[in-house]
Design an enzyme around this catalytic site. Structure first.
Site, PDB file in Angstrom:
ATOM      1  N   SER A 127     -25.869  -3.802   2.300  1.00  0.00           N
ATOM      2  CA  SER A 127     -26.069  -2.513   1.648  1.00  0.00           C
ATOM      3  C   SER A 127     -26.292  -2.756   0.164  1.00  0.00           C
ATOM      4  O   SER A 127     -26.270  -3.892  -0.304  1.00  0.00           O
ATOM      5  CB  SER A 127     -24.850  -1.622   1.855  1.00  0.00           C
ATOM      6  OG  SER A 127     -23.804  -2.080   1.023  1.00  0.00           O
ATOM      7  N   LYS A 128     -26.464  -1.654  -0.548  1.00  0.00           N
ATOM      8  CA  LYS A 128     -26.742  -1.754  -1.979  1.00  0.00           C
ATOM      9  C   LYS A 128     -25.694  -2.565  -2.734  1.00  0.00           C
ATOM     10  O   LYS A 128     -25.997  -3.167  -3.750  1.00  0.00           O
ATOM     11  CB  LYS A 128     -26.813  -0.354  -2.582  1.00  0.00           C
ATOM     12  CG  LYS A 128     -28.163   0.289  -2.396  1.00  0.00           C
ATOM     13  CD  LYS A 128     -28.248   1.560  -3.221  1.00  0.00           C
ATOM     14  CE  LYS A 128     -29.330   2.455  -2.667  1.00  0.00           C
ATOM     15  NZ  LYS A 128     -29.135   3.844  -2.970  1.00  0.00           N
ATOM     16  N   ARG A 129     -24.481  -2.542  -2.227  1.00  0.00           N
ATOM     17  CA  ARG A 129     -23.413  -3.297  -2.891  1.00  0.00           C
ATOM     18  C   ARG A 129     -23.776  -4.774  -3.045  1.00  0.00           C
ATOM     19  O   ARG A 129     -23.287  -5.459  -3.924  1.00  0.00           O
ATOM     20  CB  ARG A 129     -22.115  -3.228  -2.076  1.00  0.00           C
ATOM     21  CG  ARG A 129     -21.379  -1.928  -2.158  1.00  0.00           C
ATOM     22  CD  ARG A 129     -20.128  -1.987  -1.313  1.00  0.00           C
ATOM     23  NE  ARG A 129     -20.444  -2.222   0.106  1.00  0.00           N
ATOM     24  CZ  ARG A 129     -20.117  -3.301   0.772  1.00  0.00           C
ATOM     25  NH1 ARG A 129     -19.457  -4.274   0.185  1.00  0.00           N
ATOM     26  NH2 ARG A 129     -20.449  -3.428   2.037  1.00  0.00           N
ATOM     27  N   GLY A 175     -26.537  -6.027  -3.838  1.00  0.00           N
ATOM     28  CA  GLY A 175     -27.677  -6.258  -4.726  1.00  0.00           C
ATOM     29  C   GLY A 175     -28.918  -5.658  -4.105  1.00  0.00           C
ATOM     30  O   GLY A 175     -28.862  -4.591  -3.504  1.00  0.00           O
TER      31      GLY A 175
END
Ligand code: GLU
Length: 471
Positions: free
Chosen positions: A238-240, A242
């Site tokens: 996920s966006k976490r 990067g």
């Protein structure tokens, strides 16, 4: 019968790497068998879908070079068709109107949970004919109540689901709009999709979709559910973690060839081969080589592939991608070497195209200051003599090419009885402003004679000023 695959993104955000990999697998599978690859935009969720996301998906697909053979279709333009199919199912007694209120459905669910049961619609309107007038209703599919649905998944293997586990799915909402599972089924059917390759987050929908297809008398496609991608911490990517958007990888300096090669290997293998061109993939890719288990994203490997492709692809191809970064970083390439020449000297020294532009600025524009540490170390009074000598020898060169440049630097070092470094490092800092650059002969050749000599003169001034200041 010809093979048909599709990529069916919901336009609720950018094209992410998971979607791109599914698209790639679908694309490859179609290419491998001379089939058709369809792009279908599943934009029926009007609240979450938007044009910007559609554009982002199209841009990502184009950047990756995954051209569709048919489409793009937009589900919002196909509502009439869906309504027809719902009406047909209703007329054939394969679907029914359900007049339950929200409260009734909630109460049903609570009662089931209180009894320790899995909540599902209990079919209370399935066989009723006492339909009220002027009351809102949804339309539900009459799911078979007995037997099992068998998915012969091309990746996951055989999966059996008892129909008793499945309730009667809503296929049209009270405002008449079709639901997700209905639209997918109608489209896969009407578009003649033979192979549904998609993320395994859809696996729960598959038996329901197969039942509806069967009720419609449609051929059931083959299914291949691709396991998800995990971040390096083992959690769903996920966006976490990067970058997850395909275009973010472009922005970060990756080549589409590298990302494609990376994505295909993420969940598929062919012996221990790591490098695959598109042509290789079309020949070698097969769903049977796909992993059943999720795969973890590994940025180091992506970087390694990117370096490989920067060095080995035809320079013109790399230059086409590099041009975007040049514009992005506002570098005026009319003021220096052609991008193909730049690639020849820099590609093996950097990890990404973004970095390649970052470290190449001195080829195109003059720098105002020398890097502090490099200057402190290499532009000292002892460097004045070798720099002046090499300046003189270079000035005499008629042929400004790497070989004579190399010879001139060597000759200066020899004449002074110095090691190459004692001449080379001051010269490097003088012409590039810092201590890192490609081989000096190539660097100077690309910089050109006028610019190189002017910078050496500037460095000599700098040394003189510094010596004067410390006296
Ligand atoms: N629209 C779905 C999604 O973006 C995919 C549906 C499918 O592939 O069947 O997750």
């Amino acid at each position: 019968m010809s093979l048909v695959t599709r990529f069916a993104p919901s336009p609720t955000g950018y094209l992410h790497v998971g979607g791109a990999r599914t698209a790639l697998y679908s694309w490859l599978y179609a290419k491998k068998f001379g089939g058709t690859f369809i792009l279908r935009i599943e934009d029926t969720d009007l609240e979450r879908s938007n044009q910007a996301s559609v554009d982002a998906i199209l841009e990502g697909m184009q950047w990756l070079g995954l051209a569709h053979d048919d489409g793009p279709y937009y589900q919002t333009q196909r509502f009439d068709l869906y309504k027809e199919v719902v009406a047909q199912l209703l007329a054939e007694g394969k679907a029914y109107k359900c007049f339950c209120t929200m409260e009734e459905v909630d109460a049903m669910r609570e009662a089931q949970m209180a009894a320790g049961l899995k909540p599902k619609y209990n079919g209370m309107w399935r066989d009723r004919t006492d339909h009220p007038q002027d009351k809102p209703y949804v339309i539900r599919f009459k799911n078979p109540q007995d037997g099992v649905v068998v998915i012969d998944d091309m990746i996951k293997g055989r999966i059996e689901i008892a129909n008793a586990e499945l309730d009667d799915l809503i296929i049209a909402r009270s405002d008449g709009t079709p639901t997700y599972n209905l639209t997918v089924v109608v489209d896969d059917w009407k578009m003649g999709v033979t192979h549904v390759i998609r993320g395994d987050d859809h696996i729960n929908n598959t038996p329901r979709q197969m039942n509806i297809l069967a009720a419609l008398g449609a051929d059931i496609p083959k299914y291949a559910h691709v396991p998800m991608i995990l971040g390096d911490d083992g959690k769903r990517l996920s966006k976490r973690h990067g970058a997850v958007s395909v275009m973010q990888y472009r922005d970060n300096g990756f080549l589409p060839e590298a990302l494609l090669n990376y994505l295909v290997r993420l969940g598929w293998s062919h012996g221990d081969q790591e490098i695959f061109s598109k042509a290789d993939l079309i020949e070698l890719f097969d769903l049977t080589g796909c992993n059943r288990a999720p795969s973890a994203f590994n940025t180091d490997k992506l970087i390694w592939l990117n370096q490989h492709y920067m060095k080995t692809l035809p320079a013109e191809q790399v230059a086409a991608q590099l041009a975007w970064h040049v514009t992005e970083q506002k570098l005026d390439i009319s003021q220096g070497p052609a991008l193909t020449e730049l690639i020849a000297v820099q590609a093996e020294r950097v990890k990404t195209l973004k970095e390649l532009v970052e470290v190449s600025r001195y080829f195109y524009e003059d720098f105002t200051d020398f890097e502090e540490n490099a200057a402190k170390k290499h532009l000292r009074p002892v460097a004045a003599e070798p720099l002046a000598l090499v300046q003189q020898k270079l000035a005499e060169l008629a042929d400004w090419q790497p070989e004579p440049i190399h010879a001139a630097i060597n000759a200066a070092a020899e004449q002074l009885g110095l090691g190459m470094g004692k001449v080379g490092m001051p010269l490097r800092v003088a012409v590039t402003g810092g201590g890192n650059s490609p081989a000096l002969d190539h660097t100077l050749a690309l910089l050109g004679k006028t610019r190189s000599l002017a910078r050496i003169a500037k460095a000599l001034d700098f040394i003189a000023e510094r010596a004067a200041a410390s006296e």
